[in-house]
Design an enzyme around this catalytic site. Sequence first.
Site, PDB file in Angstrom:
ATOM      1  N   ASP A 256      34.345   8.648 -21.997  1.00 21.77           N
ATOM      2  CA  ASP A 256      33.552   9.877 -22.001  1.00 21.77           C
ATOM      3  C   ASP A 256      32.874   9.995 -23.360  1.00 21.77           C
ATOM      4  OD1 ASP A 256      34.320  10.702 -19.419  1.00 21.77           O
ATOM      5  OD2 ASP A 256      36.133  11.644 -20.187  1.00 21.77           O
TER       6      ASP A 256
ATOM      7  N   ASP B 223      30.179  11.360 -14.389  1.00 24.37           N
ATOM      8  CA  ASP B 223      30.641  12.722 -14.108  1.00 24.37           C
ATOM      9  C   ASP B 223      29.462  13.635 -13.796  1.00 24.37           C
ATOM     10  OD1 ASP B 223      33.239  11.875 -14.799  1.00 24.37           O
ATOM     11  OD2 ASP B 223      33.033  12.567 -16.864  1.00 24.37           O
TER      12      ASP B 223
END
Length: 160
Positions: free
Chosen positions: A111, A129
């Site tokens: 991330d 995401d």
Amino acid sequence: MLYYIIALFIIALDQLSKWLIVNELEIGERIPVIENVLYITSHRNQGAAWGILQGQMWFFYVITVIVVIGLVIYIQKYAKDQRLMGIALGLMLGGAIGNFIDRVIHQEVVDFVQTYIGTYPFPIFNIADSSLCVGVVLLFIVMLFEGKQEKEKVNEQHRN
């Protein structure tokens, strides 16, 4: 075919961005894009959204395979006549596969997008995401309009 191209584009963009983060930043290192709002931050997540279910890789493997199969079936069955639904499903497919690749290769998800809403630090996320979220929102919109159209058809039939 367009919807699979969308998925492939998301997968490629997601994996390229994650490769850059892994190779250019140390974990925890961050680069301000907009001070106090948006940062590129190298982070790893062994769970799902907001870090839930940490370390449950086999669960994610099984769920992702089921979701991917379901998305492909829906694309084949329902998206041919509904462009927005196909786009939504393509975005979801690309996002699911993008994070699946990370889990298989690294046993964690890379991330890197860190945002702040006021002083609240929103959980760090990635392109996969984002793609999943946008796809879900588009699918919800499609379903709302579909439901409204069905209701209008029923009402029209009752008037006649």
